[in-house]
Design an enzyme around this catalytic site. Structure first.
Site, mmCIF file in Angstrom:
data_model
loop_
_atom_site.group_PDB
_atom_site.id
_atom_site.type_symbol
_atom_site.label_atom_id
_atom_site.label_comp_id
_atom_site.label_asym_id
_atom_site.label_seq_id
_atom_site.Cartn_x
_atom_site.Cartn_y
_atom_site.Cartn_z
ATOM 1 N N ASP A 1 -31.076 -47.802 24.660
ATOM 2 C CA ASP A 1 -31.113 -48.998 23.800
ATOM 3 C C ASP A 1 -29.704 -49.576 23.682
ATOM 4 O OD1 ASP A 1 -33.852 -48.727 23.314
ATOM 5 O OD2 ASP A 1 -33.655 -49.192 21.177
ATOM 6 N N ASP B 1 -33.125 -41.766 24.998
ATOM 7 C CA ASP B 1 -33.810 -42.812 24.233
ATOM 8 C C ASP B 1 -32.779 -43.668 23.503
ATOM 9 O OD1 ASP B 1 -35.970 -44.197 22.966
ATOM 10 O OD2 ASP B 1 -35.538 -43.047 21.143
ATOM 11 N N ASP C 1 -21.673 -38.082 21.735
ATOM 12 C CA ASP C 1 -20.952 -39.002 20.836
ATOM 13 C C ASP C 1 -19.858 -39.745 21.604
ATOM 14 O OD1 ASP C 1 -19.743 -36.502 21.076
ATOM 15 O OD2 ASP C 1 -19.157 -36.342 18.970
ATOM 16 N N LYS D 1 -24.728 -32.143 24.117
ATOM 17 C CA LYS D 1 -23.999 -31.835 22.877
ATOM 18 C C LYS D 1 -23.804 -30.323 22.873
ATOM 19 C CE LYS D 1 -22.253 -33.016 18.826
ATOM 20 N NZ LYS D 1 -21.026 -33.837 18.697
ATOM 21 N N TYR E 1 -38.901 -34.148 21.454
ATOM 22 C CA TYR E 1 -40.137 -34.938 21.458
ATOM 23 C C TYR E 1 -41.382 -34.048 21.522
ATOM 24 C CZ TYR E 1 -38.151 -39.602 22.206
ATOM 25 O OH TYR E 1 -37.509 -40.795 22.050
HETATM 26 C C1 IPM Z 1 -39.035 -45.568 24.637
HETATM 27 C C2 IPM Z 1 -39.676 -45.663 23.281
HETATM 28 C C3 IPM Z 1 -40.565 -44.443 23.053
HETATM 29 C C4 IPM Z 1 -39.668 -43.210 23.103
HETATM 30 C C5 IPM Z 1 -41.384 -44.474 21.753
HETATM 31 C C6 IPM Z 1 -42.224 -45.726 21.646
HETATM 32 C C7 IPM Z 1 -42.224 -43.249 21.594
HETATM 33 O O1 IPM Z 1 -38.702 -45.798 22.295
HETATM 34 O O2 IPM Z 1 -39.774 -45.497 25.639
HETATM 35 O O3 IPM Z 1 -37.808 -45.586 24.713
HETATM 36 O O4 IPM Z 1 -39.085 -42.832 22.075
HETATM 37 O O5 IPM Z 1 -39.544 -42.624 24.184
HETATM 38 MG MG MG Z 2 -36.727 -46.049 23.051
#
Ligand code: IPM
Ligand code: MG
Length: 376
Positions: free
Chosen positions: A265, A261, A237, A205, A156
């Site tokens: 999700d 990240d 993975d 990884k 990042y």
């Molecule tokens: C998160 C989001 C952010 C990230 C984006 C919006 C930059 O996806 O907070 O998970 O990638 O960290």
């Molecule tokens: Mg995110």
């Protein structure tokens, strides 16, 4: 807007008026923020607390207003706050803007400037919502994972460049970690594991990446100083697969910024909706609390957003920044009771439940909190 100078370090933290900066941002951000503030005001009423809210532009709306996603005035207010609540940023309106000027770059700048290197994302599968999980029922129960995601380093924040040839056909993103950066976030993850079931899984990884080798070496060394924590390492993975096949095996997970990240999700999907998951980002200064979802521009303005990730972020703020455990629990348990009673936002609706909008969900939640307070 400026906060009055009312801090007094002699007064215990829980008795002072808390200065909370609100950064609603874009898309559904303002709607879910209104719901969370309503709930905090209800909580303040019931427990005799005092909060002072001040709202500032951030993200795409700040670009529109000032040309910058993180205006100086917003950053100054964040630095002076006791805690920061953040909605979400971004949207198609700013898609054509260069990376460094996008709403997301304001979020990254806030994380970097406030040195928010710890990001805690609890993936709790809530019993009333097991039916929403894509997992089979027997796998959904007992899943409570604390993800500790490193938030201020990795790919990042390395150099992003196109070139060097002018064709634009070659691009590079640099991933960097230092031992110190790994140590400071791992320290938090070990402590978190010690306060829970004592199990820590570190994800990397290291069969491919040198940053991951540094990561694994550092975490392994620190493991020797934490004899009460059972430390394991997983390749990312394999970790993705294990999270789907047997998520209840996990207690605390430590990950780098990029892997965290992606995997959080995935974790949110296991919980039934990405709209449900809160987070805390912290470092040496004030902490930021935000739901882990995005600004969902297609849902904005329709009163269909799920405010629970934002509301639970506010509850996390009460517990983690202000030491208000009972107050945080009063919000969290009311959320569970509302879900159990069959009141659902559009993304969590199931056969036999009633769909309500974002505003009504907050109304019902406040009514539930008020009724619990009367019976206390
Ligand atoms: C998160 C989001 C952010 C990230 C984006 C919006 C930059 O996806 O907070 O998970 O990638 O960290
Ligand atoms: Mg995110």
């Amino acid at each position: 807007m400026k906060f009055p100078e009312n801090s007094n370090s002699d007064i215990p933290m829980t008795n002072t008026k808390k200065k909370i900066v609100l950064l609603p941002g874009d898309g559904i951000g303002p709607e879910i923020m209104r719901a969370a503030v309503r709930v905090l005001k209800e909580c303040a009423k019931e427990f005799g607390l005092e909060f002072e809210f001040a709202e500032f532009p951030f993200g795409g709306c700040a670009i529109d207003a000032t040309g910058e996603p993180l205006p100086g005035e917003t950053l100054a207010a964040c630095r002076a706050a006791d805690a920061i609540l953040l909605g979400a940023v971004g949207g198609p309106k700013w898609d054509a803007v260069p990376l460094a000027k996008r709403p997301e770059s304001g979020l990254l700048a806030l994380r970097k400037t406030l040195q928010l290197y710890i990001n805690l994302r609890p993936i709790d599968l809530r019993a009333p919502l097991y039916g929403l999980s894509p997992l089979k029922a027997d796998r959904a129960s007992g899943v409570h994972i604390d993800f500790v995601r490193e938030l201020a380093g990795d790919i990042y924040f390395g150099e992003h460049r196109v070139g060097p040839d002018p064709s634009g056909e070659r691009a590079t993103d640099e991933a960097v970690y230092t031992t110190g950066e790994v140590e400071r976030v791992a320290k938090y993850a070990f402590a978190r594991a010690e306060s829970r079931k004592g199990r820590l899984v570190s994800i990397d990884k290291s069969n491919v990446l040198t940053t991951s080798q540094l990561w694994r070496r550092t975490v392994t060394r620190m493991g020797a100083d934490h004899p009460h924590v059972k430390l394991e390492h997983l390749y990312v993975d394999n970790a993705a697969m294990q999270l789907v096949l047997a998520p209840a095996q996990f207690d605390v997970i430590l990950t780098s910024n990029m892997f965290g990240d992606i995997l959080t999700d995935l974790g949110a999907a296991l919980a039934g909706s990405i709209g449900l998951i809160p987070s805390m980002s912290c470092g040496p200064g004030p902490s930021v609390y935000e739901p882990i979802h995005g600004s969902a521009p297609t849902l904005a303005g329709k009163d269909v957003a799920n405010p629970v990730g934002m509301i639970l972020s506010a509850a996390m703020m009460l517990r983690e920044s202000f030491g208000l455990k009972r107050e945080a629990e009063s919000i969290e348990s009311a959320v569970d009771r509302i879900f159990a009673s069959g009141i659902r936002t559009p993304d969590t609706v199931e056969p036999g439940t009633s769909k309500v909008g974002c505003v009504e969900f907050a109304d019902r939640l406040c009514a539930e909190m008020a009724s619990a307070a009367r019976n206390r």
